[in-house]
Design a protein around this motif. Structure first.
Motif, PDB file in Angstrom:
ATOM      1  N   UNK A  96      19.134   1.375   8.182  1.00  0.00           N
ATOM      2  CA  UNK A  96      20.215   2.008   9.096  1.00  0.00           C
ATOM      3  C   UNK A  96      19.613   2.599  10.396  1.00  0.00           C
ATOM      4  N   UNK A  97      18.448   2.257  10.649  1.00  0.00           N
ATOM      5  CA  UNK A  97      17.597   2.895  11.671  1.00  0.00           C
ATOM      6  C   UNK A  97      16.876   3.909  11.352  1.00  0.00           C
ATOM      7  N   UNK A  98      17.341   5.103  10.594  1.00  0.00           N
ATOM      8  CA  UNK A  98      16.515   6.030  10.421  1.00  0.00           C
ATOM      9  C   UNK A  98      15.919   6.025   8.729  1.00  0.00           C
ATOM     10  N   UNK A  99      16.715   5.293   8.037  1.00  0.00           N
ATOM     11  CA  UNK A  99      16.090   5.039   6.616  1.00  0.00           C
ATOM     12  C   UNK A  99      15.959   3.388   6.530  1.00  0.00           C
ATOM     13  N   UNK A 100      14.671   3.196   5.892  1.00  0.00           N
ATOM     14  CA  UNK A 100      14.382   1.706   5.528  1.00  0.00           C
ATOM     15  C   UNK A 100      14.120   1.482   4.272  1.00  0.00           C
ATOM     16  N   UNK A 101      14.595   0.633   3.610  1.00  0.00           N
ATOM     17  CA  UNK A 101      14.309   0.116   2.039  1.00  0.00           C
ATOM     18  C   UNK A 101      13.495  -1.104   2.086  1.00  0.00           C
ATOM     19  N   UNK A 102      12.497  -0.934   1.616  1.00  0.00           N
ATOM     20  CA  UNK A 102      11.141  -2.093   1.398  1.00  0.00           C
ATOM     21  C   UNK A 102      11.206  -2.584  -0.050  1.00  0.00           C
ATOM     22  N   UNK A 103      11.247  -3.731  -0.312  1.00  0.00           N
ATOM     23  CA  UNK A 103      10.893  -4.306  -1.633  1.00  0.00           C
ATOM     24  C   UNK A 103       9.668  -4.970  -1.465  1.00  0.00           C
ATOM     25  N   UNK A 104       8.619  -4.826  -2.129  1.00  0.00           N
ATOM     26  CA  UNK A 104       7.404  -5.630  -1.897  1.00  0.00           C
ATOM     27  C   UNK A 104       6.614  -5.770  -3.186  1.00  0.00           C
ATOM     28  N   UNK A 105       5.737  -6.658  -3.024  1.00  0.00           N
ATOM     29  CA  UNK A 105       4.764  -7.236  -4.074  1.00  0.00           C
ATOM     30  C   UNK A 105       3.250  -6.611  -3.905  1.00  0.00           C
ATOM     31  N   UNK A 106       2.883  -5.759  -5.023  1.00  0.00           N
ATOM     32  CA  UNK A 106       1.514  -5.590  -4.835  1.00  0.00           C
ATOM     33  C   UNK A 106       0.739  -6.422  -5.966  1.00  0.00           C
ATOM     34  N   UNK A 107      -0.424  -7.081  -5.088  1.00  0.00           N
ATOM     35  CA  UNK A 107      -0.915  -8.205  -5.790  1.00  0.00           C
ATOM     36  C   UNK A 107      -2.326  -7.552  -6.353  1.00  0.00           C
ATOM     37  N   UNK A 114       7.671  -3.097  -6.370  1.00  0.00           N
ATOM     38  CA  UNK A 114       7.950  -1.687  -6.002  1.00  0.00           C
ATOM     39  C   UNK A 114       9.209  -1.497  -4.780  1.00  0.00           C
ATOM     40  N   UNK A 115       9.853  -0.678  -4.869  1.00  0.00           N
ATOM     41  CA  UNK A 115      10.772  -0.234  -3.820  1.00  0.00           C
ATOM     42  C   UNK A 115      10.288   0.815  -3.299  1.00  0.00           C
ATOM     43  N   UNK A 116      10.451   1.045  -2.054  1.00  0.00           N
ATOM     44  CA  UNK A 116       9.876   1.969  -1.207  1.00  0.00           C
ATOM     45  C   UNK A 116      11.080   2.581  -0.211  1.00  0.00           C
ATOM     46  N   UNK A 117      11.292   3.824  -0.168  1.00  0.00           N
ATOM     47  CA  UNK A 117      11.932   4.220   0.984  1.00  0.00           C
ATOM     48  C   UNK A 117      11.402   4.920   2.053  1.00  0.00           C
ATOM     49  N   UNK A 118      11.508   4.323   3.455  1.00  0.00           N
ATOM     50  CA  UNK A 118      10.894   4.932   4.593  1.00  0.00           C
ATOM     51  C   UNK A 118      11.457   5.621   5.503  1.00  0.00           C
ATOM     52  N   UNK A 119      10.790   6.445   6.048  1.00  0.00           N
ATOM     53  CA  UNK A 119      11.601   7.347   7.379  1.00  0.00           C
ATOM     54  C   UNK A 119      11.513   6.622   8.710  1.00  0.00           C
ATOM     55  N   UNK A 120      11.885   7.069   9.688  1.00  0.00           N
ATOM     56  CA  UNK A 120      11.760   6.446  11.104  1.00  0.00           C
ATOM     57  C   UNK A 120      10.464   6.431  11.793  1.00  0.00           C
ATOM     58  N   UNK A 121       9.627   7.006  10.806  1.00  0.00           N
ATOM     59  CA  UNK A 121       7.973   6.950  11.306  1.00  0.00           C
ATOM     60  C   UNK A 121       7.139   6.171  10.270  1.00  0.00           C
ATOM     61  N   UNK A 122       7.969   5.150   9.339  1.00  0.00           N
ATOM     62  CA  UNK A 122       7.507   4.359   8.958  1.00  0.00           C
ATOM     63  C   UNK A 122       6.634   5.017   7.491  1.00  0.00           C
ATOM     64  N   UNK A 123       6.871   6.318   7.315  1.00  0.00           N
ATOM     65  CA  UNK A 123       6.190   6.895   6.082  1.00  0.00           C
ATOM     66  C   UNK A 123       6.957   7.034   4.913  1.00  0.00           C
ATOM     67  N   UNK A 124       6.564   6.871   3.775  1.00  0.00           N
ATOM     68  CA  UNK A 124       7.215   6.597   2.310  1.00  0.00           C
ATOM     69  C   UNK A 124       7.615   8.014   2.105  1.00  0.00           C
ATOM     70  N   UNK A 125       8.918   8.128   1.684  1.00  0.00           N
ATOM     71  CA  UNK A 125       9.498   9.224   1.344  1.00  0.00           C
ATOM     72  C   UNK A 125       9.926   9.187  -0.183  1.00  0.00           C
ATOM     73  N   UNK A 126      10.154   8.071  -0.717  1.00  0.00           N
ATOM     74  CA  UNK A 126      10.409   7.702  -2.248  1.00  0.00           C
ATOM     75  C   UNK A 126      10.110   6.540  -2.515  1.00  0.00           C
TER      76      UNK A 126
END
Length: 343
Positions: A96-107, A114-126
């Motif tokens: 939504x611009x302020x919060x981003x949800x990223x699903x990714x594979x860790x090989x 894993x699912x990650x929630x990122x803030x506007x600075x692309x830092x993981x918050x959850x």
């Protein structure tokens, strides 16, 4: 004295085995080195700064090279223009611009998801683990995160697939558990098929969502309206997969199974459901198989991803009018999983 025939055959076989193993090892090593070189090569995309500061479309880049998989953005008014590339790699993304949800594979030795929630600075918050291969994700305006992962099977076209779909708060706390545990109401009657799967969540508000429920044993696939407070899934219509609510809240875009009678494999065509009249418009100007959760660019245009037949791993995001009046066109080349951020 010459060696017995049996001994000669064994020696020849041993030599042949060594040669084959050496050739196989050389081929594998060459392919690994080639793949690594391709991944390290600069991606041929035009880049720009400042795109993320305005209205944009966020997506997973699929241009070959060192930027493959990186979350990127193009300006909303210049979809084929230069892109701003972030440091984040995702399989699926929504924002939504302020919060981003990223699903990714860790090989690794053991591959994890894993699912990650990122803030506007692309830092993981959850973050939280996924039980299998990432498939779908949606972020609600109220900060709810829906994720779908394949627990078994890698495609909705497979007969033995199983999914797990959950809804979390953006802080990572689980508020729903597996949506398969919600009460399923079909034509006013509660049923509980053991093989039901739920996927393709799209949010209407902080408690209401639409999704797909399927029971293969019953041979039914439903559009459902879900209620997070009541923990119910109420069927509305048959044959609707991966719904996506329009910005004005009046229509659902979805993938319609348009396969010919007697054909085993689904052929998904974009379609639009009017929630007031329940009338369906099949957008058959798109003749290819669209196995994606469609995104609305605006109230008149749909976006979805399609793979390139001649370039494995490369996909494009296509645009199609929601009334099917004209043919689809490439909107964002070398892209996947679009998410519209209007600012």
């Amino acid at each position: 004295m010459s060696a017995p025939p049996t001994h000669r055959r064994r020696t020849a076989f041993a030599v042949l085995t060594v040669v084959v193993l050496a050739a196989t090892g050389w081929f594998v090593t060459t392919e690994v080195l080639r793949a690594r070189a391709e991944q390290a090569a600069p991606s041929a995309v035009e880049q720009a700064e400042g795109v993320l500061a305005g209205p944009h479309v966020l997506f997973r880049g699929t241009a070959p090279g060192d930027l493959y998989g990186r979350v990127s953005a193009v300006a909303l008014d210049d979809l084929s223009g230069p892109r701003e590339v972030t440091p984040v790699v995702c399989d699926r993304v929504d924002s939504d611009g302020d919060t981003t949800v990223c699903l990714h594979t860790r090989r690794g030795v053991v591959t994890t998801y894993e699912a990650e929630v990122l803030d506007g600075a692309w830092q993981t918050t959850a973050s939280w683990p996924l039980p299998g291969i990432p498939s779908r994700t949606r972020l609600s305006p109220d900060g709810l995160v829906a994720t779908t992962a394949f627990v078994s099977g890698h495609s909705y076209a497979s007969t033995g697939f199983s999914t797990e779909t959950t809804v979390h708060r953006a802080d990572g706390s689980d508020m729903s558990g597996n949506l398969e545990d919600f009460t399923l109401v079909v034509d006013g009657e509660r049923i509980a098929p053991v093989d039901r799967n739920v996927w393709g969540v799209t949010f209407a508000d902080e408690r209401t969502f639409y999704a797909t429920v399927q029971s293969q044993s019953l041979g039914r696939t439903w559009l459902v309206r879900g209620d997070l407070a009541d923990r119910t899934l109420v069927t509305l219509l048959d044959g609707v997969e991966c719904p996506s609510l329009s910005p004005d809240g009046t229509r659902l875009a979805f993938k319609h199974d348009a396969r010919e009678p007697g054909t085993a494999t689904p052929h998904w065509t974009p379609a639009v459901l009017d929630l007031d009249t329940m009338a369906i418009t099949v957008l058959d100007t798109e003749e290819r198989n669209v196995d994606d959760q469609i995104t609305w660019l605006d109230d008149t245009t749909l976006l979805y991803g399609l793979p390139r037949a001649d370039e494995p791993g490369t996909t494009d995001v296509w645009a199609l009018p929601a009334d099917g009046a004209t043919d689809p066109v490439v909107a964002i080349p070398q892209a996947w999983s679009p998410s519209v951020v209007r600012g």
